[in-house]
Design an enzyme around this catalytic site. Sequence first.
Site, PDB file in Angstrom:
ATOM      1  N   ASP A 226     -50.170   0.907  -2.793  1.00 54.03           N
ATOM      2  CA  ASP A 226     -50.657   2.059  -3.542  1.00 54.03           C
ATOM      3  C   ASP A 226     -52.137   2.326  -3.254  1.00 54.03           C
ATOM      4  O   ASP A 226     -52.890   1.416  -2.925  1.00 54.03           O
ATOM      5  CB  ASP A 226     -50.527   1.804  -5.055  1.00 54.03           C
ATOM      6  CG  ASP A 226     -49.123   1.390  -5.451  1.00 54.03           C
ATOM      7  OD1 ASP A 226     -48.161   1.903  -4.856  1.00 54.03           O
ATOM      8  OD2 ASP A 226     -48.996   0.538  -6.365  1.00 54.03           O
ATOM      9  N   ASP A 256     -47.110   3.776  -0.086  1.00 48.43           N
ATOM     10  CA  ASP A 256     -46.422   3.577  -1.364  1.00 48.43           C
ATOM     11  C   ASP A 256     -46.895   4.662  -2.331  1.00 48.43           C
ATOM     12  O   ASP A 256     -46.872   5.834  -1.990  1.00 48.43           O
ATOM     13  CB  ASP A 256     -46.660   2.152  -1.871  1.00 48.43           C
ATOM     14  CG  ASP A 256     -45.610   1.726  -2.902  1.00 48.43           C
ATOM     15  OD1 ASP A 256     -44.883   2.591  -3.412  1.00 48.43           O
ATOM     16  OD2 ASP A 256     -45.530   0.532  -3.224  1.00 48.43           O
ATOM     17  N   ASP A 260     -49.949   4.259  -9.207  1.00 46.63           N
ATOM     18  CA  ASP A 260     -48.799   3.659  -9.881  1.00 46.63           C
ATOM     19  C   ASP A 260     -49.284   2.891 -11.111  1.00 46.63           C
ATOM     20  O   ASP A 260     -50.259   2.128 -11.037  1.00 46.63           O
ATOM     21  CB  ASP A 260     -48.014   2.751  -8.932  1.00 46.63           C
ATOM     22  CG  ASP A 260     -47.122   3.556  -7.985  1.00 46.63           C
ATOM     23  OD1 ASP A 260     -47.221   4.814  -7.989  1.00 46.63           O
ATOM     24  OD2 ASP A 260     -46.334   2.951  -7.238  1.00 46.63           O
ATOM     25  N   ARG A 313     -42.124  12.016  -7.600  1.00 43.16           N
ATOM     26  CA  ARG A 313     -42.921  11.262  -8.584  1.00 43.16           C
ATOM     27  C   ARG A 313     -44.229  11.936  -8.992  1.00 43.16           C
ATOM     28  O   ARG A 313     -45.318  11.373  -8.851  1.00 43.16           O
ATOM     29  CB  ARG A 313     -43.228   9.843  -8.070  1.00 43.16           C
ATOM     30  CG  ARG A 313     -41.984   9.075  -7.667  1.00 43.16           C
ATOM     31  CD  ARG A 313     -42.303   7.639  -7.292  1.00 43.16           C
ATOM     32  NE  ARG A 313     -41.084   6.934  -6.861  1.00 43.16           N
ATOM     33  CZ  ARG A 313     -41.043   5.673  -6.458  1.00 43.16           C
ATOM     34  NH1 ARG A 313     -42.151   4.964  -6.418  1.00 43.16           N
ATOM     35  NH2 ARG A 313     -39.911   5.111  -6.101  1.00 43.16           N
TER      36      ARG A 313
END
Length: 435
Positions: A226, A256, A260, A313
């Site tokens: 991330d 990624d 997150d 997302r």
Amino acid sequence: MKSNSLFILGALATAVTGQQAAYGQCGGQGWTGPTTCVSGYTCVYSNDYYSQCLPGSAAATSSSKTTTKSTSTKTTTAKTSSTKTSSTKTSSTKTSSSKTTTPVITTTLVTTSKSAVPTTPVPSGSFTVEGYARDNPTGAVSGGAGGPTTTVSDYAAFTAAVKSNTAKVVYVNGIITLTSKVKIGSNTSVIGVGSNSGVTGKGLSLSSVDNIIIRNLKISMVKGDDLITLSKSTRVWIDHNELFNGGLGNGPDYYDGQIDITHASDFITVSWNYFHDHWKSSLVGNSDSNRAEDFGHLRISYHHNYWKNMGTRGPAGRFGHQHVYNNLYEDYHYQAIHSRSDNQVLVEGNVFRGDTREALSTYGLVIPEDSPNTCTCGDYELDGYANLGAANDWGPASINITQTGSFTSAGYSYNLTPLANVEAAVKAGAGVGKI
Ligand SMILES: *[C@@H]1O[C@H](CO)[C@@H](O)[C@H](O)[C@H]1NC(C)=O
Ligand SMILES: *[C@@H]1O[C@H](CO)[C@@H](O)[C@H](O)[C@H]1NC(C)=O
């Protein structure tokens, strides 16, 4: 469970009395819900598209002013109180009129302009923290405010400067290439200098920390990890950054996430960031088997972010609550907001443009275009919940709301930009070099 009681009580109050719950919407163009508030709250005009139940006595004039406002009247006369003259639409007049009725919230309601064509696209005062990072039981995020200040421009100095848990402000000057992921300590502000500062190659880790501000950084090009990972962390404000990788050509898992947020992290605000050229933006709750730890946490405000050329997302949440407002989504190819595994989202005042297939879904399927773990046809989880507040502009995108929940009010006051102004305001205000 405990953390939901406020929202559930609020929903019950609405249903039983026909009055809007604390901090809920109570007026605005196209609004058909309750126009009065529960006891102790007053319906306060915020802009033509939105009025909100804020703490205060109903004795003041504001509730009638707000509730009579409706679809066709966009002239100022309709909302005029004593101090307001017909043709002046400046924020100073607005402020003074609301000040007389609701002293508690004047500092946060000054900003949104009223006209369909604003003089400046970004309302002044919009860049202060709002949402869960400000309004939470521990107190507003302050980062390293009051602590010593250092400026760094290489990896060694950067890692050393951000490490401790004592208050400190760390300015990053220029783009620093990181050779491993850098752990940020508690009570820290990390702020980029000018419009081309930040980190690349590896990301930032916020793990078991509290009270962090990350602003004005370009964060890019991290393979297989991330850009920013939050785990077991609270009170974080991620604002006015630019987060990107090398596009979608290598599939969802080559890079990624961008931000997150996992393991019961809580009270986060993600605002005015420019996310682009990346597949999976922001996963909230890393696993559908992590209910015991995550449920009731993961309270996050996403506002005024600009997402462009993305896959999935934006965000995708499990078990928590996310208030998603005034964001601009452009070419969000597969699925933007996903609420699953009993997660709740409150979605309002967002704009969707370009090649954007699905703006919002509560259907539990992790779509094949995301990263299903067990089958290329997708994974099934429990559905999530979504509630819609002030109107969204879905543009070309579809929505699939399989169930509405109890998250009808954010539980704090906030500045909602009028829907017609969102695209211009976000394009003008998001990303680096703006603060
Ligand atoms: C952050 O600073 C506050 C105030 O000085 C302090 O009480 C707290 O312990 C610090 N946080 C951590 C994790 O050290
Ligand atoms: C929407 O959700 C339903 C389940 O309620 C599902 O059957 C349907 O396939 C979903 N549509 C899309 C486009 O995902």
